[in-house]
Write a protein that holds these residues in place. Structure first.
Motif, PDB file in Angstrom:
ATOM      1  N   LEU A 336       0.833  -1.197   0.000  1.00 34.76           N
ATOM      2  CA  LEU A 336       0.000   0.000   0.000  1.00 34.76           C
ATOM      3  C   LEU A 336       0.873   1.254   0.000  1.00 34.76           C
ATOM      4  O   LEU A 336       1.927   1.292   0.654  1.00 34.76           O
ATOM      5  N   PRO A 337       0.435   2.303  -0.702  1.00 31.48           N
ATOM      6  CA  PRO A 337       1.180   3.562  -0.657  1.00 31.48           C
ATOM      7  C   PRO A 337       0.980   4.259   0.686  1.00 31.48           C
ATOM      8  O   PRO A 337      -0.026   4.051   1.376  1.00 31.48           O
ATOM      9  N   ASP A 338       1.941   5.073   1.044  1.00 34.47           N
ATOM     10  CA  ASP A 338       1.890   5.752   2.335  1.00 34.47           C
ATOM     11  C   ASP A 338       0.662   6.642   2.465  1.00 34.47           C
ATOM     12  O   ASP A 338       0.085   6.780   3.548  1.00 34.47           O
ATOM     13  N   SER A 339       0.227   7.223   1.368  1.00 33.57           N
ATOM     14  CA  SER A 339      -0.861   8.193   1.421  1.00 33.57           C
ATOM     15  C   SER A 339      -2.213   7.572   1.767  1.00 33.57           C
ATOM     16  O   SER A 339      -3.118   8.278   2.214  1.00 33.57           O
ATOM     17  N   SER A 340      -2.367   6.266   1.583  1.00 26.08           N
ATOM     18  CA  SER A 340      -3.669   5.636   1.856  1.00 26.08           C
ATOM     19  C   SER A 340      -3.601   4.473   2.828  1.00 26.08           C
ATOM     20  O   SER A 340      -4.624   3.883   3.156  1.00 26.08           O
ATOM     21  N   VAL A 341      -2.402   4.133   3.299  1.00 31.94           N
ATOM     22  CA  VAL A 341      -2.263   2.915   4.095  1.00 31.94           C
ATOM     23  C   VAL A 341      -3.037   2.977   5.406  1.00 31.94           C
ATOM     24  O   VAL A 341      -3.666   2.003   5.825  1.00 31.94           O
ATOM     25  N   GLU A 342      -3.009   4.122   6.058  1.00 26.42           N
ATOM     26  CA  GLU A 342      -3.611   4.200   7.386  1.00 26.42           C
ATOM     27  C   GLU A 342      -5.115   3.957   7.327  1.00 26.42           C
ATOM     28  O   GLU A 342      -5.666   3.158   8.110  1.00 26.42           O
ATOM     29  N   ALA A 343      -5.796   4.596   6.401  1.00 26.90           N
ATOM     30  CA  ALA A 343      -7.239   4.411   6.277  1.00 26.90           C
ATOM     31  C   ALA A 343      -7.566   2.979   5.875  1.00 26.90           C
ATOM     32  O   ALA A 343      -8.519   2.375   6.402  1.00 26.90           O
ATOM     33  N   TYR A 344      -6.783   2.419   4.946  1.00 23.91           N
ATOM     34  CA  TYR A 344      -7.055   1.048   4.507  1.00 23.91           C
ATOM     35  C   TYR A 344      -6.907   0.062   5.661  1.00 23.91           C
ATOM     36  O   TYR A 344      -7.763  -0.802   5.869  1.00 23.91           O
ATOM     37  N   VAL A 345      -5.812   0.164   6.410  1.00 28.28           N
ATOM     38  CA  VAL A 345      -5.574  -0.761   7.518  1.00 28.28           C
ATOM     39  C   VAL A 345      -6.652  -0.615   8.579  1.00 28.28           C
ATOM     40  O   VAL A 345      -7.179  -1.618   9.096  1.00 28.28           O
ATOM     41  N   GLU A 346      -7.003   0.607   8.940  1.00 31.56           N
ATOM     42  CA  GLU A 346      -8.038   0.815   9.959  1.00 31.56           C
ATOM     43  C   GLU A 346      -9.372   0.217   9.514  1.00 31.56           C
ATOM     44  O   GLU A 346     -10.039  -0.471  10.298  1.00 31.56           O
ATOM     45  N   ASN A 347      -9.769   0.456   8.271  1.00 35.81           N
ATOM     46  CA  ASN A 347     -11.053  -0.062   7.781  1.00 35.81           C
ATOM     47  C   ASN A 347     -11.051  -1.575   7.703  1.00 35.81           C
ATOM     48  O   ASN A 347     -12.052  -2.235   8.036  1.00 35.81           O
ATOM     49  N   THR A 348      -9.946  -2.163   7.267  1.00 32.40           N
ATOM     50  CA  THR A 348      -9.874  -3.622   7.157  1.00 32.40           C
ATOM     51  C   THR A 348      -9.914  -4.270   8.526  1.00 32.40           C
ATOM     52  O   THR A 348     -10.633  -5.261   8.746  1.00 32.40           O
ATOM     53  N   ILE A 349      -9.159  -3.740   9.457  1.00 29.22           N
ATOM     54  CA  ILE A 349      -9.112  -4.339  10.801  1.00 29.22           C
ATOM     55  C   ILE A 349     -10.470  -4.224  11.493  1.00 29.22           C
ATOM     56  O   ILE A 349     -10.906  -5.152  12.187  1.00 29.22           O
ATOM     57  N   LYS A 350     -11.172  -3.113  11.294  1.00 30.59           N
ATOM     58  CA  LYS A 350     -12.504  -2.978  11.900  1.00 30.59           C
ATOM     59  C   LYS A 350     -13.469  -4.039  11.395  1.00 30.59           C
ATOM     60  O   LYS A 350     -14.367  -4.473  12.125  1.00 30.59           O
ATOM     61  N   ALA A 351     -13.289  -4.473  10.136  1.00 21.35           N
ATOM     62  CA  ALA A 351     -14.208  -5.440   9.532  1.00 21.35           C
ATOM     63  C   ALA A 351     -13.783  -6.885   9.748  1.00 21.35           C
ATOM     64  O   ALA A 351     -14.516  -7.805   9.356  1.00 21.35           O
ATOM     65  N   MET A 352     -12.641  -7.121  10.372  1.00 22.19           N
ATOM     66  CA  MET A 352     -12.136  -8.487  10.506  1.00 22.19           C
ATOM     67  C   MET A 352     -12.979  -9.308  11.475  1.00 22.19           C
ATOM     68  O   MET A 352     -13.387  -8.820  12.536  1.00 22.19           O
ATOM     69  N   THR A 353     -13.217 -10.552  11.095  1.00 27.45           N
ATOM     70  CA  THR A 353     -13.994 -11.486  11.909  1.00 27.45           C
ATOM     71  C   THR A 353     -13.052 -12.328  12.767  1.00 27.45           C
ATOM     72  O   THR A 353     -11.824 -12.267  12.631  1.00 27.45           O
ATOM     73  N   ALA A 354     -13.640 -13.154  13.621  1.00 28.33           N
ATOM     74  CA  ALA A 354     -12.832 -14.066  14.433  1.00 28.33           C
ATOM     75  C   ALA A 354     -11.987 -14.985  13.554  1.00 28.33           C
ATOM     76  O   ALA A 354     -10.828 -15.274  13.869  1.00 28.33           O
ATOM     77  N   ALA A 355     -12.551 -15.439  12.428  1.00 25.30           N
ATOM     78  CA  ALA A 355     -11.788 -16.303  11.518  1.00 25.30           C
ATOM     79  C   ALA A 355     -10.599 -15.565  10.925  1.00 25.30           C
ATOM     80  O   ALA A 355      -9.521 -16.139  10.739  1.00 25.30           O
ATOM     81  N   ASP A 356     -10.770 -14.278  10.634  1.00 27.99           N
ATOM     82  CA  ASP A 356      -9.662 -13.485  10.098  1.00 27.99           C
ATOM     83  C   ASP A 356      -8.540 -13.330  11.117  1.00 27.99           C
ATOM     84  O   ASP A 356      -7.372 -13.199  10.749  1.00 27.99           O
ATOM     85  N   TRP A 357      -8.908 -13.366  12.394  1.00 30.55           N
ATOM     86  CA  TRP A 357      -7.924 -13.269  13.477  1.00 30.55           C
ATOM     87  C   TRP A 357      -7.392 -14.644  13.890  1.00 30.55           C
ATOM     88  O   TRP A 357      -6.712 -14.768  14.911  1.00 30.55           O
ATOM     89  N   SER A 358      -7.720 -15.699  13.128  1.00 31.97           N
ATOM     90  CA  SER A 358      -7.274 -17.068  13.434  1.00 31.97           C
ATOM     91  C   SER A 358      -7.823 -17.580  14.757  1.00 31.97           C
ATOM     92  O   SER A 358      -7.187 -18.394  15.427  1.00 31.97           O
ATOM     93  N   GLN A 359      -8.994 -17.117  15.125  1.00 29.52           N
ATOM     94  CA  GLN A 359      -9.614 -17.586  16.360  1.00 29.52           C
ATOM     95  C   GLN A 359     -10.369 -18.893  16.096  1.00 29.52           C
ATOM     96  O   GLN A 359     -10.856 -19.113  14.989  1.00 29.52           O
ATOM     97  N   PRO A 360     -10.488 -19.779  17.112  1.00 28.33           N
ATOM     98  CA  PRO A 360     -10.088 -19.563  18.515  1.00 28.33           C
ATOM     99  C   PRO A 360      -8.670 -19.993  18.853  1.00 28.33           C
ATOM    100  O   PRO A 360      -8.199 -19.780  19.976  1.00 28.33           O
ATOM    101  N   HIS A 361      -7.938 -20.605  17.897  1.00 30.45           N
ATOM    102  CA  HIS A 361      -6.638 -21.188  18.232  1.00 30.45           C
ATOM    103  C   HIS A 361      -5.516 -20.167  18.277  1.00 30.45           C
ATOM    104  O   HIS A 361      -4.479 -20.407  18.908  1.00 30.45           O
ATOM    105  N   GLY A 362      -5.666 -19.036  17.601  1.00 27.57           N
ATOM    106  CA  GLY A 362      -4.677 -17.970  17.689  1.00 27.57           C
ATOM    107  C   GLY A 362      -3.396 -18.196  16.917  1.00 27.57           C
ATOM    108  O   GLY A 362      -2.407 -17.488  17.145  1.00 27.57           O
ATOM    109  N   GLN A 363      -3.370 -19.149  15.989  1.00 26.57           N
ATOM    110  CA  GLN A 363      -2.152 -19.424  15.232  1.00 26.57           C
ATOM    111  C   GLN A 363      -2.187 -18.647  13.909  1.00 26.57           C
ATOM    112  O   GLN A 363      -2.561 -19.167  12.860  1.00 26.57           O
ATOM    113  N   GLY A 364      -1.801 -17.399  13.996  1.00 22.80           N
ATOM    114  CA  GLY A 364      -1.800 -16.531  12.829  1.00 22.80           C
ATOM    115  C   GLY A 364      -1.209 -15.188  13.187  1.00 22.80           C
ATOM    116  O   GLY A 364      -0.914 -14.907  14.358  1.00 22.80           O
TER     117      GLY A 364
END
Length: 480
Positions: A336-364
């Motif tokens: 990602l370019p510096d000019s848009s990385v912060e907004a992209y990361v914040e929006n993606t992380i807000k939308a992440m599900t438990a599966a995206d976080w490798s839950q419940p085992h936490g191996q990720g």
């Protein structure tokens, strides 16, 4: 070991055979071993780290020399047999696989590491980085290009995709390569560098195995640090983490800067753990590094380690996860370019599900690596090229799922990756193609853009039969 007597290729049935009959093309004499009828040899060759795509090759070559690779690629070119060089297998969507009649080349049998000469070292492509770093440390050196977090990867494997490290000032691993030895898709073995066979050098580094098999590489080195100083600084917001990383990089003193994002617990926010490192060679680190950063939510954790202890830590952790290897890993990786990385990361992380976080085992892992944009110099590694952006950021969601996944679980993760990639492209981002994306013409057209025809033309010239690394799915048609 030698190849089986009478082993050959039957062009009529398009199969490998041990029958020595009329019309069968014999396999040339080999220093290593070609395996066609020992099922256990095919298990590893049929899968990758993603555990979502499986293809069984017709034969597996365990080369005893670079000449073996050249001989077999030449044979495969003559008969249009698909070929894929395989290392440790850390791509995740079948990029390294061939099926049916194809030949898989297990490069790990070519693992030699020469003594250091003039701040350079020549390694065979199948050498593991974990062995390279130990060998170099014994001689007082380290690889100048930085190391991936996990080290049980082959040199040829990471150089074929790019190789990204936390060392924000040095570009990718391919940017610290002086020259490479390549077996082209024609079966020709040659050395390539910016001054010799430049077209091969350009097309093979981060070239996804499309024009040749990297068999050796000469790497640039730096002095081994006396010790490594590390800081882990936790923040509750992405904004503070980005400010901290940008502050450190502006000071231009430290060697490593990256961020590990820890999943939210009990409805809390994720934790953004900024990781910093200073390689002490001659001078101790400045005393006020952390004092200039935003106030963390907890005091920073500071340690000193040997260089080897520092760079092998993640490998030790991951190798201690026994079930990790067999979980599906629908990884997502994007620049990602510096000019848009912060907004992209914040929006993606807000939308992440438990599966995206490798839950419940936490191996990720969820990771963020900044790099100075002008340090990326290899053309095949596609990074954002906005003139106003000083930095380029690699954002990784390296999650894992079930050991016996349902088709619905796999499809859901692939759909997620496609949607995230579309959003990244709208933000000016580019794909880092080690993860899980469906390989379509549209994917590669958008990836290479106006350079795609040049990529195809180079492949047509160096791999005229179109046999190399078909699992990537780039295509072989070119204009003349």
């Amino acid at each position: 070991m030698t190849s089986v007597a009478g082993l050959g290729w039957d062009p009529v049935t398009r199969t490998w055979t041990t029958a020595s009959t009329a019309g069968v093309t014999k396999v040339p004499p080999l220093d290593g071993q070609l395996i066609v009828d020992v099922p256990p040899a095919f298990t590893d060759a049929s899968r990758d780290m993603g555990r979502m795509v499986h293809r069984t090759p017709g034969a597996v070559l365990k080369p005893g020399s670079v000449q073996d690779v050249g001989r077999m690629v030449a044979l495969c070119r003559e008969h249009r047999i698909p070929v894929a060089a395989q290392g440790a297998g850390h791509t995740t969507h079948g990029q390294r696989l061939v099926s049916e009649s194809g030949l898989a080349i297990d490069m790990r049998t070519l693992d030699g590491i020469e003594p250091v000469r003039r701040n350079r070292v020549v390694c065979e492509a199948g050498a593991l980085w974990s062995d390279v770093v130990i060998t170099l440390a014994e001689q007082g050196f380290r690889f100048r290009g930085g190391l991936t977090g996990y080290l049980n990867l082959t040199v040829g494997g990471t150089l074929s995709v790019g190789g990204i490290s936390p060392n924000y000032q040095c570009g990718a691993q391919v940017d610290a390569v002086e020259r490479i030895q390549v077996v082209t898709g024609q079966g020709h073995t040659l050395w390539a560098s910016p001054a010799e066979n430049r077209d091969v050098f350009t097309a093979a580094l981060a070239g996804l195995g499309q024009v040749g098999v990297i068999t050796q590489a000469e790497l640039a080195l730096a002095p081994l640090p006396q010790r490594v100083h590390t800081w882990s600084v936790p923040y509750s917001t992405a904004a503070d983490a980005f400010q901290a990383m940008r502050t450190v990089m502006a000071q231009n003193v430290l060697d490593e800067v990256y961020c590990t994002v820890r999943p939210p617990e009990h409805d809390a926010q994720p934790t953004f753990l900024v990781q910093l490192a200073y390689y002490e060679v001659d001078a101790a680190p400045p005393q006020n590094i952390v004092d200039t950063l935003p106030t963390p939510i907890e005091p920073e954790h500071y340690e000193t380690k040997t260089y080897l202890d520092h760079v092998t830590l993640d490998t030790t952790v991951i190798d201690g996860w026994p079930v990790w290897e067999n979980r599906i890993k629908p990884w997502f990786d994007v620049f990602l370019p510096d000019s848009s990385v912060e907004a992209y990361v914040e929006n993606t992380i807000k939308a992440m599900t438990a599966a995206d976080w490798s839950q419940p085992h936490g191996q990720g892992f969820v990771l963020l690596f900044p790099h100075r944009a002008d340090r990326f110099r290899r053309e095949r590694l596609r990074v954002p090229r906005r003139r106003s952006d000083q930095f380029v950021w690699l954002f990784d969601v390296l999650n894992s799922g079930s050991t016996i996944p349902s088709p619905e679980e796999v499809e859901q993760m692939l759909t997620r990756n496609a949607q995230w990639l579309d959003a990244a492209r709208e933000a000016g981002g580019t794909l880092y193609p080690i993860g899980s994306q469906q390989p379509t013409n549209q994917l590669w057209q958008r990836h290479y853009g106006p350079d795609r025809q040049g990529v195809l033309n180079t492949k047509a010239r160096l791999d005229p039969a179109g046999i190399l690394t078909p699992g990537v799915g780039i295509g072989i048609h070119a204009t003349t």
